[in-house]
Design an enzyme around this catalytic site. Structure first.
Site, short mmCIF file in Angstrom:
data_model
loop_
_atom_site.label_atom_id
_atom_site.label_comp_id
_atom_site.label_asym_id
_atom_site.label_seq_id
_atom_site.Cartn_x
_atom_site.Cartn_y
_atom_site.Cartn_z
N ILE A 127 31.23 62.79 55.65
CA ILE A 127 31.35 61.74 56.71
C ILE A 127 32.53 62.19 57.44
CG2 ILE A 127 31.70 59.54 57.19
CD1 ILE A 127 30.55 58.47 54.61
N LYS B 207 35.85 52.36 44.16
CA LYS B 207 35.88 51.91 45.52
C LYS B 207 36.11 50.37 45.59
CE LYS B 207 34.75 54.34 48.34
NZ LYS B 207 35.93 55.21 49.23
N ARG C 141 42.81 68.81 50.84
CA ARG C 141 43.52 69.20 49.65
C ARG C 141 44.23 70.31 49.55
NH1 ARG C 141 39.94 67.47 44.50
NH2 ARG C 141 38.33 68.13 45.94
N TYR D 231 31.98 54.59 39.83
CA TYR D 231 32.31 54.97 41.00
C TYR D 231 32.55 53.75 42.05
CZ TYR D 231 31.58 56.36 46.04
OH TYR D 231 31.94 56.52 47.29
#
Length: 292
Positions: free
Chosen positions: A14, A168, A34, A164
């Site tokens: 995204i 979030k 990173r 996951y």
């Protein structure tokens, strides 16, 4: 637009599209990654239109406090997309691989934003539909729409091994708490299952999962239900959330909800020469969707 903005995790699926659209709109973009030495992850960003003049790559780590200070200083908007993306079943140590970097990384970015006040007008956080739908309570009646008032239950996520969604959910909760305590204007974007063109020379989790559905007939979700949204729409939603002064709170970003077999039927209609596998389960078949 002429303003300077920051995009964290800029090499992501995204985020790469967000960087592309921001550059197209005239923004100067500070893009954190990173590892600046990992050319395979960042070269596609350097080729974007406007990158030569208005894209600045900065190395930053979610786990290092203060790592984002220089990236957000002087920025008008901060788009926080950096977060570990890993299927719950693939995590050998979910707490270390998913939960801690998601929560601590979000707090580290927000701390940098708080220190950069008053230049940072708004923070746009990429949350997920998974921090909305895992409530542990079935919708009743079934046609009740899921909306921004829904919140996933961390205990339900943890007890069902949905790490996951847990990461979030906890990251979003931490973001709202910190923002309210530090007077940060926060907007959260909650995309569904993101599909669409890939800018990177490799596949990320959701495109890879879509390919697995096409090649093996194995859905990503046990129910086979997908909440699809185009990656370009998600990136645009981030920009609108930043630029619209009336934007507030949480925004679910989903285009269409369909069963995986219906998705395969669409693939079959679009690419009739493909030999698609039979579905491993489900109440649909290709013929029921009008495809022989």
């Amino acid at each position: 637009m002429g303003a300077t903005v920051c995009v964290t995790g800029a090499s992501g699926y995204i985020a790469s599209w967000l960087v592309k659209l921001l550059l197209r709109r005239g923004y100067t973009v500070r893009a954190t990654v990173r590892d600046l030495g990992d050319s395979g992850k960042i070269e596609h960003l350097k080729t974007l239109q406007g990158a030569d003049q208005r894209l600045h790559l900065i190395q930053a780590s979610l786990t290092e406090e203060g790592s984002f200070d220089s990236a957000v200083r002087g920025c008008e908007y901060v788009f926080h997309l950096a977060s570990p993306v890993l299927a719950s079943s693939s995590a050998s140590d979910p707490q270390r691989q998913l939960v801690e970097p998601a929560v601590n990384g979000t707090l580290n970015v927000l701390k940098s934003c708080a220190g950069a006040a008053p230049s940072v007008k708004r923070v746009i956080l990429t949350a997920s539909i998974s921090s909305v739908i895992y409530t542990g309570k079935p919708s009743s009646p079934p046609d009740v729409p899921i909306d921004e008032t829904w919140h996933s239950d961390p205990e339900f996520c943890a007890s069902n091994g949905e790490f996951y969604p847990l990461s979030k959910t906890l990251a979003e909760q931490a973001a709202w708490k910190f923002s309210s305590e530090n007077d940060i204007d926060l907007v959260t974007i909650h995309p569904g299952f993101v599909i669409g063109p890939v800018l990177q020379p490799y596949l990320t989790l959701t495109p890879k999962s879509m390919l697995k559905l096409i090649t093996e007939g194995k859905p990503f979700f046990p129910t086979g239900i997908y909440r699809f949204v185009d990656v370009r729409d998600v990136a645009t939603a981030h920009i609108l959330a930043a630029e619209n002064p009336e934007a507030r709170g949480r925004y679910c970003v989903v285009s269409r909800v369909i069963h995986s077999s219906e998705a395969l039927a669409i693939v079959k209609q679009t690419f009739p020469s493909l030999h698609l596998p039979p579905m491993s389960f489900g109440w649909w078949c290709y013929s029921s969707a009008g495809v022989s």
